[in-house]
Design a protein around this motif. Structure first.
Motif, mmCIF file in Angstrom:
data_model
loop_
_atom_site.group_PDB
_atom_site.id
_atom_site.type_symbol
_atom_site.label_atom_id
_atom_site.label_comp_id
_atom_site.label_asym_id
_atom_site.label_seq_id
_atom_site.Cartn_x
_atom_site.Cartn_y
_atom_site.Cartn_z
ATOM 1 N N LEU A 163 -3.026 12.445 54.540
ATOM 2 C CA LEU A 163 -2.770 13.773 52.743
ATOM 3 C C LEU A 163 -3.295 14.874 52.570
ATOM 4 N N VAL A 164 -4.304 14.950 52.642
ATOM 5 C CA VAL A 164 -4.576 16.907 52.651
ATOM 6 C C VAL A 164 -4.032 18.067 53.721
ATOM 7 N N TRP A 165 -4.113 17.018 54.766
ATOM 8 C CA TRP A 165 -2.645 17.860 55.868
ATOM 9 C C TRP A 165 -2.032 17.963 55.250
ATOM 10 N N SER A 166 -1.331 17.088 54.549
ATOM 11 C CA SER A 166 0.462 16.679 54.279
ATOM 12 C C SER A 166 0.459 17.997 52.675
ATOM 13 N N ALA A 167 -0.199 17.873 52.201
ATOM 14 C CA ALA A 167 -0.648 18.629 50.660
ATOM 15 C C ALA A 167 -0.228 20.171 51.516
ATOM 16 N N LYS B 50 -0.193 12.052 71.107
ATOM 17 C CA LYS B 50 1.329 12.958 70.744
ATOM 18 C C LYS B 50 0.642 13.237 69.906
ATOM 19 N N SER B 51 0.306 12.729 69.177
ATOM 20 C CA SER B 51 -0.528 12.853 67.376
ATOM 21 C C SER B 51 -0.768 13.816 67.682
ATOM 22 N N THR B 52 -2.460 13.827 68.364
ATOM 23 C CA THR B 52 -3.169 14.452 68.423
ATOM 24 C C THR B 52 -2.013 16.272 68.797
ATOM 25 N N LEU B 53 -1.222 15.994 69.744
ATOM 26 C CA LEU B 53 -0.899 17.542 70.013
ATOM 27 C C LEU B 53 0.117 18.019 68.810
ATOM 28 N N LEU B 54 1.227 16.831 67.906
ATOM 29 C CA LEU B 54 1.291 17.459 67.041
ATOM 30 C C LEU B 54 0.348 18.120 65.834
ATOM 31 N N TYR B 55 -0.629 17.160 65.455
ATOM 32 C CA TYR B 55 -2.056 17.776 64.477
ATOM 33 C C TYR B 55 -2.514 18.916 64.933
ATOM 34 N N LEU B 56 -2.203 19.554 65.937
ATOM 35 C CA LEU B 56 -2.393 20.543 66.690
ATOM 36 C C LEU B 56 -1.660 22.056 66.730
ATOM 37 N N ILE B 57 -0.649 21.882 66.278
ATOM 38 C CA ILE B 57 0.489 22.724 66.186
ATOM 39 C C ILE B 57 0.587 22.681 64.860
#
Ligand code: ATP
Ligand code: MG
Lengths: 263, 264
Positions: A163-167, B50-57
């Motif tokens: 949620l933090v990241w979303s915002a 895969k999710s990790t890569l998106l989080y990094l981008i």
């Protein structure tokens, strides 16, 4: 058929009324028991006035305005003290959860101060702020802040990082994110802390007014007791008890409304 | 300068360090470039990163080894140029569907009337009319997913990071959403990185499909899959079916490895 369909809500309403009567039956029994004990056991003394005498004294107190002026001054102290406790306590809890330096600086203080019986501060607040409103407000504020802080802290700590990241990814800055995400995430636990604080408010208010004050419910109880007007004293005690009960009830309604987004 | 792809991922590694337990190497030496307006699908076994890569981008996790740059600037923080649809939706539970979708537009300072109109059109688009004032807890999984997609599309990011965005949808709705996504992508210029477990979906939607290896995730192969997306019968052509089969084989190998890794 139609009449049966119409009768149904009628019946459930009746059921609801009888349910709530049933729920408060112990109170009714207590009142009857009181009246009987007062009339037959304490008949010769004034230590336990009968409920009807208390009711008469209550009407008297309302008529001559004593209950209103003292009550207003008590509610003012309670309201301001609790409001400050909620605002500052919540802010403190959230910043402690979110900024490490704040946590390092304040956590030991909170831990030390939390278990301390706050009524021990009554003389201190009087020395600082005198006999008037200030000392009561300060006492209530100090006594009620920590349950709110701890609730807000635990709630804020549990904030879902997605949620933090979303915002943040939608353009919220850090402070905005605290307000929009961390605060609402903290609210359920914080509201529980505030409920504890609400109960503490009444305790601290009456205690401090009993000990040192020239106004307020507590003062009135002490004054009437010392003068032997036990019927009036009981009237004030019951008024405070009822106000405490009503405040908690209203608060629970409010809580349900605020948390209606949960299942 | 202009020849530089929009997203450049260069030798990126990522290690999770849980407070208890030992560190997990999730991504190992991942390099990948994605061009402007390109649609890239990311396939790989569960847990390959895969999710990790998106989080990094997205700029959500710190980049410890390697670099990621977007428009030639290194990624350091999240920003509205990169919209993300999270695998688990991440809708604000205390906001209604309408308020969730409006959030990004509010942050951009879009005037109220314009914002409301845009939110309403997105609600219609994802088929959530009648649920504007519902809270996420009152929606089904598929409805939450559609609300999350609408929320991200609302503020019109130039890069869309989508983490299994259609995973919770039934086949019908999935088809509708796929063609809706394609038409948005064709109308407004967007770069899309799209994580999915559905090979056919990947081949149909994407210009290129990147297949990742079992954990620690690496890019194993990249396959060109440019088919005519407006051709209704594309699914039946031999080329398409062969392409899907070939990629299936690659993914299956890695999935078997991932299984084996779990046993040992
Ligand atoms: N917060 C975390 N702490 C520790 N390890 C994590 C964390 N998040 C992910 N991991 C590990 O990192 C690896 C990659 O996770 P990630 O979520 O990126 O996989 P994924 O490819 O998205 O999987 P899936 O297809 O199941 O969504 C996993 O093996 C997981 O165990
Ligand atoms: Mg994932």
């Amino acid at each position: 058929m139609t009449s049966a369909a119409l009768a149904l809500p009628e019946r459930t309403r009746l059921q609801a009324v009888s349910m709530s009567l049933f729920r408060y039956l112990p109170l009714v029994l207590l009142a009857i028991g009181w009246e009987l004990t007062a009339r037959f056991v304490f008949a010769s003394s004034s230590a336990l006035p009968s409920l009807s005498q208390v009711a008469a004294a209550w009407i008297e107190l309302v008529k001559d305005g004593d209950l209103i002026t003292h009550g207003a001054s008590s509610l003012y102290r309670a309201g301001v003290g609790l409001l400050l406790a909620v605002l500052i306590g919540a802010a403190l809890g959230i910043f402690m959860a979110w900024w490490r330096p704040v946590n390092i600086a304040l956590a030991p203080l909170v831990e030390m101060f939390y278990p301390m019986p706050k009524s021990a501060l009554i003389p201190v607040t009087v020395i600082w702020l005198g006999f008037g409103d200030g000392s009561k407000i300060l006492l209530i504020f100090l006594g009620c802040m920590l349950p709110v802080t701890i609730g807000a802290f635990n709630g804020a700590r549990g904030t879902d990082r997605a949620l933090v990241w979303s915002a943040r990814s939608m353009g919220a800055g850090r402070l905005r994110m605290l307000w929009d995400v961390v605060l609402p995430s903290a609210i359920p636990e914080m509201l529980n802390g505030i409920r504890t604080a609400l109960a503490l408010t009444f305790i601290l208010l009456v205690t401090s007014e009993l000990i040192v004050a020239r106004q307020g419910f507590g003062y009135l109880i002490g004054y009437l007791g010392n003068n032997g007007s036990y019927d009036a004293m009981f009237a004030v005690v019951l008024t405070v008890a009822f106000l405490g009960f009503a405040a908690d009830r209203i608060y629970q309604r409010l809580m349900q409304r605020i948390l209606r987004w949960r299942e | 300068m202009s020849g530089q792809p929009q997203i450049v991922i260069d030798k990126v590694c990522h290690t999770y360090r849980p407070p208890r337990g030992k560190p997990v190497l999730a991504l190992d030496d991942v390099s990948l470039s994605v061009g402007t307006r390109e649609f890239l699908a990311l396939l790989g076994p569960s847990g390959c990163g895969k999710s990790t890569l998106l989080y990094l981008i997205g700029g959500f996790l710190p980049i410890e080894r390697g670099t990621i740059s977007v428009e030639s600037k290194p990624v350091t923080a999240p920003g509205p140029d990169r919209g993300i649809v999270f695998q688990h939706f991440a809708l604000f539970p205390w906001k209604t569907v309408r308020a969730n979708i409006a959030y990004g537009l509010e942050r951009q300072g879009m005037p109220r009337e314009q914002r409301e109109a845009r939110v309403q059109s997105l609600i219609e688009m994802v088929g959530l009319r009648g649920f504007e004032d519902s809270f996420p807890s009152q929606l089904s999984g598929g409805m939450k997913q559609r609300a999350a997609i609408a929320r991200t599309l609302a503020f019109d990011p130039s890069i869309l990071l989508m983490d299994e965005p259609f995973g919770a949808l039934d086949a019908q709705t999935r088809h509708l959403m796929q063609s809706e996504l394609l038409s948005i992508w064709q109308r407004t210029p967007k770069t899309v990185i799209f994580v999915t477990h559905d090979v056919q979906e990947a081949v149909y939607l994407a210009d290129r499909v990147a297949v990742m290896s079992a954990r620690p995730g690496r890019i194993k192969t990249i396959v060109d899959t440019k088919f005519d997306k407006n051709d209704k019968n594309i699914f039946k052509t031999k080329q398409f079916v062969d392409q899907v089969d070939a990629i299936w084989d690659l993914v299956r190998d890695e999935a078997i490895k991932a299984q084996g890794g779990r046993e040992s």
